[in-house]
Design a protein around this motif. Structure first.
Motif, PDB file in Angstrom:
ATOM      1  N   SER A   1       0.849  -1.197   0.000  1.00 17.08           N
ATOM      2  CA  SER A   1       0.000   0.000   0.000  1.00 17.08           C
ATOM      3  C   SER A   1       0.878   1.238   0.000  1.00 17.08           C
ATOM      4  N   ASP A   2       0.262   2.391  -0.235  1.00 17.14           N
ATOM      5  CA  ASP A   2       1.023   3.637  -0.224  1.00 17.14           C
ATOM      6  C   ASP A   2       1.586   3.943   1.157  1.00 17.14           C
ATOM      7  N   SER A   3       0.943   3.439   2.198  1.00 16.75           N
ATOM      8  CA  SER A   3       1.411   3.704   3.559  1.00 16.75           C
ATOM      9  C   SER A   3       2.607   2.839   3.952  1.00 16.75           C
ATOM     10  N   ASN A   4       2.826   1.751   3.223  1.00 15.26           N
ATOM     11  CA  ASN A   4       3.887   0.814   3.595  1.00 15.26           C
ATOM     12  C   ASN A   4       5.092   0.876   2.666  1.00 15.26           C
ATOM     13  N   ILE A   5       5.137   1.912   1.851  1.00 14.74           N
ATOM     14  CA  ILE A   5       6.287   2.120   0.973  1.00 14.74           C
ATOM     15  C   ILE A   5       6.864   3.499   1.274  1.00 14.74           C
ATOM     16  N   MET A   6       8.140   3.517   1.624  1.00 12.45           N
ATOM     17  CA  MET A   6       8.830   4.768   1.915  1.00 12.45           C
ATOM     18  C   MET A   6      10.041   4.886   0.996  1.00 12.45           C
ATOM     19  N   PHE A   7      10.786   5.951   1.158  1.00  9.77           N
ATOM     20  CA  PHE A   7      11.990   6.109   0.344  1.00  9.77           C
ATOM     21  C   PHE A   7      13.026   6.921   1.102  1.00  9.77           C
ATOM     22  N   THR A   8      14.245   6.762   0.685  1.00 16.84           N
ATOM     23  CA  THR A   8      15.341   7.580   1.190  1.00 16.84           C
ATOM     24  C   THR A   8      16.026   8.234  -0.008  1.00 16.84           C
ATOM     25  N   ARG A   9      16.865   9.209   0.256  1.00 16.97           N
ATOM     26  CA  ARG A   9      17.654   9.852  -0.791  1.00 16.97           C
ATOM     27  C   ARG A   9      19.143   9.745  -0.453  1.00 16.97           C
ATOM     28  N   ASP A  10      19.931   9.506  -1.489  1.00 16.72           N
ATOM     29  CA  ASP A  10      21.376   9.483  -1.268  1.00 16.72           C
ATOM     30  C   ASP A  10      21.917  10.908  -1.332  1.00 16.72           C
ATOM     31  N   LYS A  11      23.210  11.050  -1.237  1.00 18.40           N
ATOM     32  CA  LYS A  11      23.807  12.395  -1.178  1.00 18.40           C
ATOM     33  C   LYS A  11      23.582  13.200  -2.453  1.00 18.40           C
ATOM     34  N   ASP A  12      23.269  12.482  -3.553  1.00 18.00           N
ATOM     35  CA  ASP A  12      23.012  13.167  -4.823  1.00 18.00           C
ATOM     36  C   ASP A  12      21.528  13.431  -5.060  1.00 18.00           C
ATOM     37  N   GLY A  13      20.696  13.049  -4.085  1.00 13.70           N
ATOM     38  CA  GLY A  13      19.266  13.293  -4.196  1.00 13.70           C
ATOM     39  C   GLY A  13      18.485  12.189  -4.884  1.00 13.70           C
ATOM     40  N   ASN A  14      19.149  11.088  -5.228  1.00 15.18           N
ATOM     41  CA  ASN A  14      18.466   9.968  -5.889  1.00 15.18           C
ATOM     42  C   ASN A  14      17.655   9.160  -4.879  1.00 15.18           C
ATOM     43  N   VAL A  15      16.458   8.714  -5.284  1.00 13.21           N
ATOM     44  CA  VAL A  15      15.582   7.992  -4.369  1.00 13.21           C
ATOM     45  C   VAL A  15      15.893   6.497  -4.352  1.00 13.21           C
ATOM     46  N   CYS A  16      15.568   5.887  -3.233  1.00 10.60           N
ATOM     47  CA  CYS A  16      15.658   4.429  -3.073  1.00 10.60           C
ATOM     48  C   CYS A  16      14.413   3.974  -2.307  1.00 10.60           C
ATOM     49  N   GLY A  17      13.654   3.063  -2.893  1.00  8.84           N
ATOM     50  CA  GLY A  17      12.428   2.602  -2.270  1.00  8.84           C
ATOM     51  C   GLY A  17      12.675   1.670  -1.099  1.00  8.84           C
ATOM     52  N   VAL A  18      11.813   1.754  -0.092  1.00  5.29           N
ATOM     53  CA  VAL A  18      11.916   0.930   1.113  1.00  5.29           C
ATOM     54  C   VAL A  18      10.538   0.354   1.432  1.00  5.29           C
ATOM     55  N   LEU A  19      10.447  -0.957   1.555  1.00  3.73           N
ATOM     56  CA  LEU A  19       9.193  -1.620   1.926  1.00  3.73           C
ATOM     57  C   LEU A  19       9.183  -1.849   3.429  1.00  3.73           C
ATOM     58  N   ILE A  20       8.142  -1.359   4.084  1.00  2.45           N
ATOM     59  CA  ILE A  20       8.080  -1.453   5.547  1.00  2.45           C
ATOM     60  C   ILE A  20       6.824  -2.210   5.980  1.00  2.45           C
ATOM     61  N   ASP A  21       6.683  -2.378   7.280  1.00  2.00           N
ATOM     62  CA  ASP A  21       5.484  -2.926   7.925  1.00  2.00           C
ATOM     63  C   ASP A  21       5.239  -4.385   7.552  1.00  2.00           C
ATOM     64  N   LEU A  22       5.831  -5.263   8.320  1.00  2.00           N
ATOM     65  CA  LEU A  22       5.644  -6.699   8.112  1.00  2.00           C
ATOM     66  C   LEU A  22       4.633  -7.290   9.088  1.00  2.00           C
ATOM     67  N   ASP A  23       3.740  -6.440   9.602  1.00  2.00           N
ATOM     68  CA  ASP A  23       2.762  -6.897  10.588  1.00  2.00           C
ATOM     69  C   ASP A  23       1.876  -8.015  10.040  1.00  2.00           C
ATOM     70  N   ASN A  24       1.559  -7.949   8.731  1.00  2.00           N
ATOM     71  CA  ASN A  24       0.693  -8.962   8.127  1.00  2.00           C
ATOM     72  C   ASN A  24       1.473 -10.048   7.385  1.00  2.00           C
ATOM     73  N   ALA A  25       2.793  -9.988   7.457  1.00  2.00           N
ATOM     74  CA  ALA A  25       3.612 -10.952   6.730  1.00  2.00           C
ATOM     75  C   ALA A  25       3.469 -12.349   7.332  1.00  2.00           C
ATOM     76  N   VAL A  26       3.563 -13.349   6.449  1.00  2.00           N
ATOM     77  CA  VAL A  26       3.453 -14.742   6.898  1.00  2.00           C
ATOM     78  C   VAL A  26       4.464 -15.593   6.137  1.00  2.00           C
ATOM     79  N   ASP A  27       4.704 -16.757   6.687  1.00  2.00           N
ATOM     80  CA  ASP A  27       5.508 -17.756   5.989  1.00  2.00           C
ATOM     81  C   ASP A  27       4.742 -18.217   4.746  1.00  2.00           C
ATOM     82  N   ALA A  28       5.367 -18.102   3.576  1.00  2.00           N
ATOM     83  CA  ALA A  28       4.671 -18.384   2.316  1.00  2.00           C
ATOM     84  C   ALA A  28       4.215 -19.836   2.226  1.00  2.00           C
TER      85      ALA A  28
END
Length: 303
Positions: A32-59
């Motif tokens: 969801s949009d709430s569980n995807i974040m991003f960071t920026r490196d020193k040059d301002g480039n974005v890197c996606g981060v997937l968060i919130d494993l509250d609903n995660a399960v063993d596949a």
């Protein structure tokens, strides 16, 4: 984020994260949009981060436990999830959620200023917030590129000002923003075709509407169902055997069929390749924009 291009790069990183989780036999189950974040490196480039494993399960456990369960964030839930199907949850459900998220962001706006300008409106994707209508609406809109087009026509756009001799930069920015949403439309169309009309899957694992086995291309002969399919790209078709379709009440549901092995793995590989391709395009567009100065790159505040 500042642009559609950054959104594409971020979601490409998220798909890589999903692949890493799959390697550990983990399903996230709440893209969801709430569980995807991003960071920026020193040059301002974005890197996606997937968060919130509250609903995660063993596949593996999720495949064994076929009790109907509905988890996640409503607008982005897969059809199997929304309908509480007893089909095993797979990565293909996560990919479906990714597609819905891209469409959602395309309609309401990728950059924060774009979303603010559409916040009070109503769009066709608003049906995805209705638990009684969401699954049916998604089955309908994803069934063809034409049906999906009714959503794409509501993708965000900025008004391009009329030339007055001194507003050339404003026009350039507006056109750059609108072009990015056109590229997002192309990505969405490619991902829809990948998930719901993939020539590397047997005919009964395509489409979004349940149908009788023979109508979906299944023949009792047991021969390779893909051999005589004119849409099949034999150069990219994996050397894999597909199980016969599962029939419920005389009908086969393609959503259920896509959760079976090896269909789910085929779809994940194809989906990841498409997003990686568009991720490269997005990075090139940002690099070109930086070479022209910061106005284009920082155009997320333009509405």
């Amino acid at each position: 984020i500042k642009s559609v291009y950054e959104l594409i790069i971020i979601l490409n990183d998220v798909v890589k994260a999903l692949g890493a989780l799959a390697g550990c036999n983990i399903l996230h189950r709440d893209i969801s949009d709430s569980n995807i974040m991003f960071t920026r490196d020193k040059d301002g480039n974005v890197c996606g981060v997937l968060i919130d494993l509250d609903n995660a399960v063993d596949a593996e456990r999720a495949q064994i436990d076929k009790r109907p369960i509905c988890t996640g964030t409503l607008p982005f839930m897969s059809v199997n999830n929304l309908e509480q199907s007893d089909a095993a949850r797979k990565n293909v459900d996560e990919l479906e959620s990714m597609l819905y998220l891209l469409i959602w962001m395309g309609v309401w706006g990728a950059a924060s200023a774009h979303r603010a300008s559409t916040a009070r409106g109503t769009r066709k994707v608003s049906d995805w917030n209705d638990p009684k209508r969401a699954a049916e609406a998604k089955r309908d809109k994803m069934n063809s590129a034409s049906n999906l087009g009714t959503l794409l026509r509501e993708f965000f756009r900025v008004r391009v000002p009329k030339p007055n001799g001194i507003n050339g930069k404003e026009i350039e920015i507006a056109e750059w923003i609108n072009e990015s949403y056109v590229i997002l439309e192309e990505l969405v169309l490619d991902l829809r075709a990948c998930l719901f009309d993939n020539p590397n899957l047997p005919p009964w694992a395509r489409s979004t509407q349940p149908g009788k086995p023979e109508r979906l291309g299944f023949k009792e002969s047991g021969s390779d169902q893909r051999a005589n399919d004119p849409s099949n790209d034999s150069a990219t078709t994996p050397n894999a055997e597909f199980d016969d379709p599962t029939v419920h009440d005389g009908l086969v549901d393609p959503f259920r069929e896509r959760t079976k092995d090896p269909a789910a793995d085929v779809l994940f590989a194809s989906f990841a390749r498409i997003l990686a391709k568009y991720g490269s395009i997005a990075q090139s567009k940002i690099t070109e924009a930086k070479a022209k100065g910061g106005a284009l790159v920082d155009s997320g505040n333009v509405v």
